[in-house]
Write a protein that holds these residues in place. Structure first.
Motif, mmCIF file in Angstrom:
data_model
loop_
_atom_site.group_PDB
_atom_site.id
_atom_site.type_symbol
_atom_site.label_atom_id
_atom_site.label_comp_id
_atom_site.label_asym_id
_atom_site.label_seq_id
_atom_site.Cartn_x
_atom_site.Cartn_y
_atom_site.Cartn_z
ATOM 1 N N ARG A 172 -6.855 8.479 37.990
ATOM 2 C CA ARG A 172 -6.910 7.000 37.033
ATOM 3 C C ARG A 172 -6.483 7.454 35.595
ATOM 4 O O ARG A 172 -6.726 8.769 35.121
ATOM 5 C CB ARG A 172 -8.309 6.523 37.011
ATOM 6 N N TYR A 173 -5.680 6.694 35.293
ATOM 7 C CA TYR A 173 -5.356 6.775 33.886
ATOM 8 C C TYR A 173 -6.131 5.780 32.899
ATOM 9 O O TYR A 173 -6.570 4.856 33.219
ATOM 10 C CB TYR A 173 -3.872 6.308 33.658
ATOM 11 N N VAL A 174 -6.450 6.269 31.747
ATOM 12 C CA VAL A 174 -7.302 5.553 30.739
ATOM 13 C C VAL A 174 -6.687 5.681 29.563
ATOM 14 O O VAL A 174 -6.381 6.831 28.893
ATOM 15 C CB VAL A 174 -8.928 6.107 30.689
ATOM 16 N N ALA A 175 -6.627 4.438 28.587
ATOM 17 C CA ALA A 175 -5.877 4.381 27.466
ATOM 18 C C ALA A 175 -6.885 3.924 26.384
ATOM 19 O O ALA A 175 -7.364 2.804 26.765
ATOM 20 C CB ALA A 175 -4.746 3.723 27.334
ATOM 21 N N LEU A 176 -7.122 4.592 25.335
ATOM 22 C CA LEU A 176 -8.060 4.003 24.380
ATOM 23 C C LEU A 176 -7.274 3.974 23.016
ATOM 24 O O LEU A 176 -6.664 4.606 22.515
ATOM 25 C CB LEU A 176 -9.438 5.108 23.998
ATOM 26 N N PHE A 177 -7.899 2.793 22.409
ATOM 27 C CA PHE A 177 -7.028 2.231 21.322
ATOM 28 C C PHE A 177 -7.881 1.991 19.915
ATOM 29 O O PHE A 177 -8.939 1.253 20.334
ATOM 30 C CB PHE A 177 -6.073 1.183 21.688
ATOM 31 N N ASN A 178 -7.568 2.610 18.901
ATOM 32 C CA ASN A 178 -8.385 2.041 17.951
ATOM 33 C C ASN A 178 -7.647 1.145 16.746
ATOM 34 O O ASN A 178 -6.436 1.927 16.160
ATOM 35 C CB ASN A 178 -8.748 3.250 17.129
ATOM 36 N N THR A 179 -7.781 -0.067 16.932
ATOM 37 C CA THR A 179 -6.922 -1.051 16.205
ATOM 38 C C THR A 179 -7.596 -1.225 14.736
ATOM 39 O O THR A 179 -6.980 -1.954 13.940
ATOM 40 C CB THR A 179 -6.691 -2.388 16.737
ATOM 41 N N ASP A 180 -8.649 -0.579 14.361
ATOM 42 C CA ASP A 180 -9.181 -0.712 12.967
ATOM 43 C C ASP A 180 -8.542 0.306 11.964
ATOM 44 O O ASP A 180 -7.627 0.821 12.177
ATOM 45 C CB ASP A 180 -10.562 -0.001 13.273
ATOM 46 N N GLU A 181 -8.940 -0.123 10.733
ATOM 47 C CA GLU A 181 -8.140 0.596 9.501
ATOM 48 C C GLU A 181 -8.917 1.836 9.396
ATOM 49 O O GLU A 181 -8.472 2.379 8.379
ATOM 50 C CB GLU A 181 -8.216 -0.804 8.262
#
Length: 234
Positions: A172-181
């Motif tokens: 499985r592929y997993v993508a984590l994103f931080n859209t915070d400042e």
């Protein structure tokens, strides 16, 4: 508006079918309304989901929601298009992208996990090593080209999480994103992803393998940063 072009789209599709050739119909009528999803995937293979996309963080953040909304219509021969990649030298060679290195990685990670068409929008005559590395990471491109069941899992202020299944494998592929400042941890449990038996995690951007500890896929990510991982059994 999309509806004004509906008959034209159908006519283009009919003409393509009449040739007897395999031809991709890619539409760019501005932002395609999600409510026209059944129509657009019947008559085209790729369609723009926004107006022109440029190197502006607010625009990139907005594409998360658009790609999430188009999930029911994503599949073989049906590709919501988040627009070209504004990387490297832009504006006919006059300036470099305004995206930070972390934002550039976020852009590539989101387009890959959401299977948006990867179309370079920069000036290839001025391609620097960092941009070339972004565009030619084979493991990241494989997520875009050879995965399925691509879907968002978790949305809150400052965080986004997607997963997908690798073709020809139980990985499985997993993508984590931080859209915070600011830098922050982003995590999700394997059970929330419906994953069992995974014991190792490969960082596709770093090219390194780490052992999974406990039931969490987790990372400390920089502001506007992302991580992309492949989970598998030992």
């Amino acid at each position: 508006p999309y509806d004004a072009h509906a008959a034209e789209i159908e006519a283009a599709h009919k003409a393509i079918v009449a040739t007897g050739r395999t031809i991709i119909l890619s539409l760019s009528p501005g932002e395609t309304p999600v409510m026209r999803g059944d129509h657009v995937r019947k008559y085209a293979q790729m369609w723009r989901i926004s107006d022109d996309f440029w190197d502006d963080w607010a625009m990139l953040e907005a594409q998360f929601t658009r790609l999430e909304n188009w999930t029911p219509y994503r599949g073989p021969g049906s590709w919501p298009d988040a627009d070209m990649l504004p990387l490297g030298r832009l504006a006919l060679g006059e300036r470099d992208t305004r995206f930070t290195p972390d934002e550039q990685r976020t852009l590539m990670t989101l387009w890959a996990i959401a299977r948006s068409p990867l179309i370079m929008g920069g000036d290839l005559r001025h391609l620097d090593a960092a941009t070339l590395a972004l565009l030619t990471n084979k493991e990241v491109i494989a997520v875009n080209q050879a995965s399925h069941d691509n879907q968002p899992h978790f949305m809150e202020d400052g965080a986004r999480i997607w997963s997908a299944r690798a073709e020809g494998s139980k990985d499985r592929y997993v993508a984590l994103f931080n859209t915070d400042e600011k830098a922050r941890g982003v995590e999700i449990s394997l059970s929330q992803l419906g994953i069992t038996g995974a014991t190792k995690m490969r960082d596709l951007w770093q090219g390194s393998v780490m052992k999974l500890e406990g039931d969490q896929v987790a990372a400390i990510l920089p502001p506007h940063g992302a991580g992309l991982y492949r989970l598998s059994a030992a």
